[in-house]
Scaffold this active site. Structure first.
Site, PDB file in Angstrom:
ATOM      1  CB  SER A 295     -19.140   7.859   0.257  1.00 26.66           C
ATOM      2  OG  SER A 295     -20.065   7.310  -0.645  1.00 26.66           O
TER       3      SER A 295
ATOM      4  CG  HIS B 242       4.957 -12.478   7.502  1.00 23.87           C
ATOM      5  ND1 HIS B 242       5.538 -12.937   6.340  1.00 23.87           N
ATOM      6  CD2 HIS B 242       5.878 -12.677   8.481  1.00 23.87           C
ATOM      7  CE1 HIS B 242       6.747 -13.406   6.601  1.00 23.87           C
ATOM      8  NE2 HIS B 242       6.994 -13.255   7.882  1.00 23.87           N
TER       9      HIS B 242
ATOM     10  CD  GLU C 265      -8.374   5.487  -0.222  1.00 25.20           C
ATOM     11  OE1 GLU C 265      -8.855   4.366  -0.089  1.00 25.20           O
ATOM     12  OE2 GLU C 265      -9.071   6.494  -0.457  1.00 25.20           O
TER      13      GLU C 265
ATOM     14  CE  LYS D  49     -16.804   4.083   2.898  1.00 24.21           C
ATOM     15  NZ  LYS D  49     -16.099   3.573   1.740  1.00 24.21           N
TER      16      LYS D  49
END
Ligand code: ARG
Length: 461
Positions: free
Chosen positions: A277, A156, A290, A283
């Protein structure tokens, strides 16, 4: 020439029909299989005395010229030719004249496309397996380094029990091994020659399907021609196998994305496999995992799309089936680049052992060990032991400690029968190592799993 010249259709087709009907823009991908198939067919026709030696020689030489033209970029793919099969036949007729017109004896585009597409799928099955074996090797290298690297095992997405990082990765080794076996099973099942089935009912010519299948490297010849020209199971299997593979890749990607967040900080992707970014200079984004996760969606789409195309089709070939190719090409390309980039990203990823260990100290991961201790050593029924452990967890929380940090005095307050040995039992490394059952996370069991995969990989080399 527009379309196949026919007795029934006298007028040349509307331009928009050519555009709509043609598949050459994408099925040119099958040019090599088409050439191989036609060469084998010409050889079979000669052997059976259906064409003569000169015709066969001319056909084969002409096909070689066409292959050269395609590979040096001088070949013109024209939608007026409709598909790669007609394109090559038309070009051959231009190059060698009348003998080219004999090439299509005792076959149809229906078995021809089934052949080309199947040969292509079989070849790609093999190449995907090779790429997956490379991925397995990289995983194995990582695993060997991390049998002692503790991290929280989760259910979980909550801290559950301590495990080691190699053990976690071995779950993915297992998934990719199943993927390999799925591609190989499909290869075996698909290794059946469709050529010689002609349009749907076989042919009145005295052909030798076994011989032609042998030339093309098939294991056997299909049983029923009507089924053979209607069948796209082999393509669906590739799409399904890639879907399951991408689901596995996507789950690993999801974990890498989580692990590389500052909340986890378990891994860092190398600069080469990270992106920045456009606005936030601080970043480092995990675009690779992804995108792997994102591409899984389109691969599922390709599977559902072909399943849907096939579901209502009467036997045998229907033009709907031309819609079978783009999705398969797309999924195969996606699988290729996905496996390759995942392999490279894993190879260059750094593993932050300290952060993993720190996280393991959160969440009382040895609570199950205390419940087991109370059951085994202090005469508790497991449910009562579970309850008392819950109280001890509450105490540890209130005192800002992890359960593994409680000392004997603190524990004895809850149950006087608890002895010195519990302190070691509750240590996180020991808790991980205690799960020594077959397939468990103990270092011994983890090493056995590593050995298993290593042996399997060595035997395949
Ligand atoms: N371009 C067609 C396809 O990809 C080839 C088969 C055509 N057969 C036919 N009878 N029209 O499916």
């Amino acid at each position: 020439m527009s379309k196949v010249a026919s007795g029934k259709i006298k007028k040349s087709s509307a331009k928009i029909l050519d555009e709509f009907n043609a598949s050459i823009m994408f099925d040119k991908e099958l040019y090599l299989e088409d050439i191989e198939g036609s060469a084998a067919h010409a050889k079979m026709l000669l052997k059976q005395g259906i064409i003569d030696k000169d015709a066969k020689e001319n056909i084969i030489n002409g096909l070689k010229t066409i292959q050269r033209e395609i590979e040096d970029g001088s070949y013109i793919f024209d939608i007026k030719d409709e598909d790669i099969h007609m394109s090559i036949e038309n070009r051959l007729t231009f190059l060698i004249g009348n003998d080219a017109k004999k090439m299509h004896t005792a076959r149809s585009r229906n078995d021809q496309v089934a052949l080309d597409f199947r040969l292509f799928a079989l070849k790609k099955n093999r190449q995907i397996v090779d790429l997956l074996l490379e991925l397995e090797k990289i995983l194995l290298e990582l695993e060997k380094k991390h049998t002692d690297t503790l991290l929280p095992g989760m259910t979980h997405l909550q801290h559950a029990q301590p495990i080691n990082f190699a053990y976690h990765l071995l779950a993915y080794s297992s998934m990719f091994k199943r993927d390999i076996s799925r591609f190989e099973d499909s290869y075996t099942r698909g290794n059946v020659s469709p050529i010689g089935c002609a349009a749907l009912a076989g042919t009145p010519y005295c052909t030798d399907r076994e011989y032609e299948a042998g030339l093309l490297g098939f294991n056997s010849v299909s049983i029923n021609c009507l089924d053979t020209v209607s069948d796209r199971d082999f393509a669906l299997e590739v799409l399904f196998n890639i879907s399951v593979l991408m689901m596995h890749i996507s789950r690993l990607s999801e974990e890498i994305i989580l692990w590389s967040s500052s909340e986890f900080g378990f891994v860092e992707l190398s600069d080469e496999y990270s992106t920045s970014s456009s606005i936030m200079p601080q970043k480092k984004n995990p675009d690779v995992p992804e995108l792997l996760r994102g591409k899984t969606g389109r691969v599922y789409g390709n599977l559902i799309s072909l399943l849907t195309v096939m579901k209502g089709l009467p036997l045998a070939y229907n033009k709907d089936m031309q819609e079978d190719k783009e999705g398969v090409f797309d999924s195969i390309k996606t699988a290729f680049i996905s496996i390759k980039i995942l392999t490279e990203a894993l190879k260059t990823m750094s593993v932050k052992k300290e952060a993993m260990l720190k996280a393991t100290k959160k969440g009382h991961l040895s609570a199950t060990d205390l419940a087991d201790y109370l059951t085994k050593e202090c005469g508790y029924a497991f449910r009562d032991a579970y309850k008392l452990t819950g109280e001890i967890v509450g105490y540890a929380d209130d005192n800002g400690k992890d359960m593994s940090e409680l000392d004997l005095q603190e524990l004895k307050k809850f149950e006087p029968k608890i002895k010195e040995d519990v302190v070691d039992i509750l240590k996180l490394y020991n808790s991980m190592n205690a799960r020594n059952s077959q397939g468990g996370t103990s270092v011994k069991s983890t090493k056995q799993q590593i050995e298993y995969f290593e042996k399997w990989l060595n035997e395949r080399d």
